[in-house]
Design an enzyme around this catalytic site. Sequence first.
Site, PDB file in Angstrom:
ATOM      1  N   ASP A  14       0.875  -1.186   0.000  1.00 10.42           N
ATOM      2  CA  ASP A  14       0.000   0.000   0.000  1.00 10.42           C
ATOM      3  C   ASP A  14       0.912   1.237   0.000  1.00 10.42           C
ATOM      4  O   ASP A  14       0.887   2.071   0.899  1.00 10.42           O
ATOM      5  CB  ASP A  14      -0.968   0.006   1.189  1.00 10.42           C
ATOM      6  CG  ASP A  14      -0.273   0.078   2.538  1.00 10.42           C
ATOM      7  OD1 ASP A  14      -0.865   0.649   3.483  1.00 10.42           O
ATOM      8  OD2 ASP A  14       0.871  -0.406   2.670  1.00 10.42           O
ATOM      9  N   ASP A  55       6.716   1.169   2.419  1.00 13.68           N
ATOM     10  CA  ASP A  55       6.516   0.184   1.342  1.00 13.68           C
ATOM     11  C   ASP A  55       7.518   0.467   0.219  1.00 13.68           C
ATOM     12  O   ASP A  55       8.126  -0.453  -0.341  1.00 13.68           O
ATOM     13  CB  ASP A  55       5.111   0.291   0.763  1.00 13.68           C
ATOM     14  CG  ASP A  55       4.016   0.136   1.797  1.00 13.68           C
ATOM     15  OD1 ASP A  55       3.806   1.093   2.565  1.00 13.68           O
ATOM     16  OD2 ASP A  55       3.410  -0.940   1.859  1.00 13.68           O
ATOM     17  N   THR A  68       2.614  -6.015   2.737  1.00 12.31           N
ATOM     18  CA  THR A  68       3.078  -4.952   3.645  1.00 12.31           C
ATOM     19  C   THR A  68       2.002  -3.888   3.865  1.00 12.31           C
ATOM     20  O   THR A  68       2.306  -2.753   4.243  1.00 12.31           O
ATOM     21  CB  THR A  68       4.344  -4.269   3.081  1.00 12.31           C
ATOM     22  OG1 THR A  68       3.990  -3.607   1.853  1.00 12.31           O
ATOM     23  CG2 THR A  68       5.455  -5.265   2.838  1.00 12.31           C
TER      24      THR A  68
HETATM   25  O1  RIB Z   1       1.865   0.089  10.978  1.00 10.67           O
HETATM   26  C1  RIB Z   1       2.808   0.198   9.946  1.00 10.67           C
HETATM   27  C2  RIB Z   1       2.218  -0.225   8.653  1.00 10.67           C
HETATM   28  O2  RIB Z   1       1.149   0.657   8.306  1.00 10.67           O
HETATM   29  C3  RIB Z   1       3.210  -0.128   7.478  1.00 10.67           C
HETATM   30  O3  RIB Z   1       2.899  -1.113   6.536  1.00 10.67           O
HETATM   31  C4  RIB Z   1       2.940   1.231   6.903  1.00 10.67           C
HETATM   32  O4  RIB Z   1       3.227   1.291   5.501  1.00 10.67           O
HETATM   33  C5  RIB Z   1       1.459   1.338   7.110  1.00 10.67           C
HETATM   34  O5  RIB Z   1       0.836   0.678   6.034  1.00 10.67           O
HETATM   35 CA    CA Z   2       2.594  -0.545   4.209  1.00 11.77          CA
END
Ligand code: RIB
Ligand code: CA
Length: 311
Positions: A11, A16, A125
């Site tokens: 995302d 990421d 992720t």
């Molecule tokens: O809590 C951290 C996560 O939330 C990570 O993946 C960041 O990119 C957000 O998506």
């Molecule tokens: Ca993320």
Amino acid sequence: MKKIPVIIDVDTGIDDAIALLLAMSAEELDIKGITTVAGNQTIEKTTRNTLDVVEYFGRSDIPVARGYSKPLVREQIIAAYAHGESGLGTAVLPKAKKQAEALDAVSFIRKVLEESEEKITLVPTGPLTNIAILLLSYPHLKEKIEKIVLMGGGAYTGNSNAVAEFNILADPEAANVVFASGVNIVMCGLDVTLKAIITPDDIEKLLALNNKAGDFAAEAFKFYLEMYRKALNVSGCAVHDAVTIVYLTHPELIKTKPGTATVDIDGKYTYAGTVVDFTPWRDRSKDNALVGVDIDRDAFAQLVIDACKKY
Ligand code: RIB
Ligand code: CA
């Protein structure tokens, strides 16, 4: 050396993007594709950012497929406070020429799994919407998944509230499907990712690279650093998502513990919490996750810098 075949579900998002920089330059990985999901920002922005990062850093050979725009059940939340309106903080990239695949993310992952002779490792992720829908729609494909190395959850803490980490909170029902699926999980949760810190000194080293990856990372981290300074009054930022890639390429840098991890989707005060049973008297046959609990921070930061040096 045999490469690890992976599909990364993102995302994009500042961390990421850093995870992608590590993955796209890692000789240990064979990236079969990158799929996008709504989370840090809307699906339009996370897909835009992913296409731009992939093309700008010379990996247009990797297909990008767009995924789900909304969580399974709850109302959508996004994390503009942490990643900015664009999703990449103040970093700006040229708009990629290459479009996303015609196939949607779940259909793309299905196709790769069906056609692959070897098992594939999934590396989400962001919120687990795409992965949950894949597992619900095509349960027979679980046997083609080696494991799911995800950034999400926390055995001992949350970051979006007292118990919930953002990726889980953004789609708890999807996370529940994934954690209950029976597929082996490596949970790179806050217990380890909050120790994966990039400091201002590291950012100086990135700038000293005098190249596009160092400049991009330093600019993207700026927004993240400011958020951590304002929120936690600390000088540094946690590059959560990159820990999943480091687990795959340099597992010796990460300490894990086996446990039985579940996602609470019923709790009034604990909704979206990941409850991990590490007790010695638990029924270990129910263990579904290796949970990250520590990382060699200095080595981690050096890996980020070394990855940027390669571009
Ligand atoms: O809590 C951290 C996560 O939330 C990570 O993946 C960041 O990119 C957000 O998506
Ligand atoms: Ca993320």
